[in-house]
Write an enzyme that holds these catalytic residues in place. Structure first.
Site, mmCIF file in Angstrom:
data_model
loop_
_atom_site.group_PDB
_atom_site.id
_atom_site.type_symbol
_atom_site.label_atom_id
_atom_site.label_comp_id
_atom_site.label_asym_id
_atom_site.label_seq_id
_atom_site.Cartn_x
_atom_site.Cartn_y
_atom_site.Cartn_z
ATOM 1 N N GLU A 1 0.812 -1.231 0.000
ATOM 2 C CA GLU A 1 0.000 0.000 0.000
ATOM 3 C C GLU A 1 0.840 1.272 0.000
ATOM 4 O OE1 GLU A 1 -3.956 -1.704 2.189
ATOM 5 O OE2 GLU A 1 -2.304 -1.094 3.479
HETATM 6 N N1 IFG Z 1 -4.194 -4.213 4.638
HETATM 7 C C1 IFG Z 1 -2.966 -3.647 5.210
HETATM 8 C C2 IFG Z 1 -2.750 -3.855 6.697
HETATM 9 C C3 IFG Z 1 -4.054 -3.872 7.503
HETATM 10 C C4 IFG Z 1 -5.028 -4.847 6.866
HETATM 11 C C5 IFG Z 1 -6.261 -5.018 7.738
HETATM 12 C C6 IFG Z 1 -1.738 -5.623 4.412
HETATM 13 C C7 IFG Z 1 -0.471 -6.194 3.865
HETATM 14 C C8 IFG Z 1 -5.375 -4.335 5.488
HETATM 15 N N2 IFG Z 1 -1.811 -4.258 4.515
HETATM 16 O O1 IFG Z 1 -2.648 -6.353 4.749
HETATM 17 O O2 IFG Z 1 -1.900 -2.830 7.200
HETATM 18 O O3 IFG Z 1 -4.595 -2.576 7.609
HETATM 19 O O4 IFG Z 1 -7.043 -6.099 7.299
#
Ligand code: IFG
Length: 506
Positions: free
Chosen positions: A315
């Site tokens: 992200e």
């Molecule tokens: N995606 C984000 C996390 C977390 C997650 C919560 C990943 C690799 C959603 N990144 O999962 O930081 O916020 O379900």
């Protein structure tokens, strides 16, 4: 005094799982022969035999060279004395012998006079001890034999201590729960937008200021390096390797808030207590960024015995694609310079993964050609599909905790896939194993963690350990039900999924 041995059926497994307790006298408990059919994760092979081993006040644990640590652990669990090898009588023997198969394989042989666990390495003895704990019913162990070995080398759980902070004791509690299901890796998500949780001596404000808060303004916290060493040592005593993650270049608001000079514009943003993602980025164009990372990675590598450091990479929506590639390639070099290998979220494949770099797959589809291509080129993959393995996902729409952006994950969903063949186009040889992440935006206590992790964590643990041939939901749900008395005895706040025929008392 002979106790009438009652007949037991597999259904008795549902009622018979009991935590391991030592008793002074033989109790009137029928040894549960079907316990050999109830082990979680399912072993390669197990069969009951005639006869019963009874734990009583004369029982001792004996251990040969190299098995002392596991013997002391088992002595603590069963509250039994540990003696050197060679004593007669009713003993539980831990024997380090035979070929070291380079994994946690073991044999367990239980007979009326002795229970023997044999393995090529201490980690195998420890795995055998977890199986033994599940065979004990009211102080008796039915005679039988188990031969076992893991399917995948990497069987992980991730705990996000950045969104909400969890103390050393809370992490150690989770470690004890993981180790009962032969999980051997704990990935600690130590830094994110909402908190920096590990002391870095050369950049002290990261922890003292960057770790001072949490999501919703809840209490912050951080581990001193001695506290982190204590977690690493406790995990190692349970044959669990800690992998620390400093998420980069995104998910870095806590660091950027702590040191203005790390920001491209020289201005530190405020501390962040929300739950948005993708808004932060280290400044790829500034040299100080790499001095900062060299210091952080050097200090973290020095207190991390395991071979991996996790550098995140997910992200990075505020980092341009070109900058992301430049950055991730340079940071991989810094990690390697400090003698460690890189684990990163699978977006790393858009840069140039080093040969030893492993990609952690968290997409919600099994069809990701870019990752499959990297796997075909030799990049290892750890599978954490968010729609199947993310333990912070709600079980259903009524679940009070957790999120639902990836999926609603009931126990059968967490169990209902095969890591070896899951990722389209990825050779089975590239699959290193599985990991169940537990993100904590909505979780604050051990009871919260346990509600989301149990019963789905044992399901993921079974996918990592057991032969694909043992994969059978109808049998697994019964074996899972039989774990409930153990969880109740240990005060684990598990979710009573309607999919599982829980024993009445639990
Ligand atoms: N995606 C984000 C996390 C977390 C997650 C919560 C990943 C690799 C959603 N990144 O999962 O930081 O916020 O379900």
């Amino acid at each position: 005094m002979r106790w009438k041995l009652g007949r037991v059926a597999l259904a008795a497994v549902v009622a018979a799982g009991m935590s391991a307790v030592a008793v002074a006298e033989p109790v009137a408990a029928a040894p549960d022969r079907s316990a050999y059919a109830g082990i979680v994760p399912a072993p390669v092979s197990a069969r009951a035999d005639r006869g019963t081993f009874t734990i009583d006040r004369h029982t001792t644990i004996t251990a040969g060279a190299g098995a002392g640590g596991v013997a002391d652990y088992l002595g603590g669990v069963l509250r039994l004395p540990v003696r050197g090898p060679g004593r007669g009588g009713n003993t539980i023997r831990l024997v380090l012998a035979g070929r070291d198969e380079g994994n946690e394989s073991y044999r367990l042989d239980a007979a009326p006079g002795a229970v023997t666990i044999t393995a090529g390495r201490a980690a195998g003895l420890f795995a055998g001890v977890q199986t033994l704990r599940q065979l004990i019913t009211g102080g008796t162990i039915p005679a039988g034999h188990v031969s076992d070995a893991p399917r995948f080398a990497y069987r992980g759980a991730m705990l996000d201590v950045a969104r909400h902070f969890f103390t050393v004791a809370q992490v150690e509690r989770y470690i004890d729960q993981l180790s009962q299901y032969k999980i051997n890796t704990l990935h600690l998500h130590l830094a994110d937008d909402q908190g920096w949780r590990i002391q870095i001596n050369s950049w002290p404000r990261l922890a003292t200021y960057g770790g001072s808060t949490a999501v919703d303004g809840d209490p912050g916290g951080y581990y001193t390096q001695d506290q982190y060493r204590a977690i690493v040592a406790y995990a190692a005593s349970r044959f669990i390797t800690v992998i620390p993650e400093i998420d980069l270049p995104g998910h870095t608001n806590a660091a950027l808030a702590s040191y203005a000079e790390l920001n491209c514009d020289g201005v530190a943003p405020p501390l962040y207590t929300g739950t948005e993602v993708g808004f932060s980025s280290l400044c790829v164009g500034k040299e100080i960024t790499y001095r900062f990372l060299d210091d952080v990675i050097r200090e973290l590598a020095a207190i991390t015995p395991g071979k991996y450091l996790h550098i995140g990479g997910d992200e990075a929506h505020s980092t341009s694609q070109a900058d992301y590639i430049t950055f991730m390639n340079r940071v991989q070099g810094i990690v390697a310079a400090h003698g460690k290998q890189v684990l990163a979220w699978h977006q790393i494949v858009s840069a140039t993964p080093l040969p030893a770099t492993v990609a952690q797959y968290w997409d919600t589809t099994n069809d990701n050609p870019q990752v499959a291509a990297a796997a075909q080129r030799g990049t290892g993959v750890v599978l954490s599909p968010a729609n199947l393995a993310y333990l912070d996902m709600k079980y259903n729409a009524e679940t009070p905790l957790g999120q639902d952006w990836a999926a609603l994950i009931e126990v059968s969903d967490a169990y209902g896939w095969d890591p070896g063949s899951y990722l389209t186009g990825a050779p089975a040889s590239a699959i290193r194993g599985v990991e169940a992440p537990l993100w904590t935006e909505t979780l604050r206590t051990s009871a919260d963690l346990e509600y989301m992790a149990f019963p789905r964590l044992p399901a993921i643990a079974e996918l990592g350990w057991s032969p694909a041939s043992t994969h059978d939901w109808a049998a697994f749900r019964l074996r899972l039900a039989a774990q409930a008395p153990r969880w109740r005895a240990q005060g684990i706040n598990f979710y009573r999924s309607p999919q599982i025929p829980w024993p009445s008392a639990s």
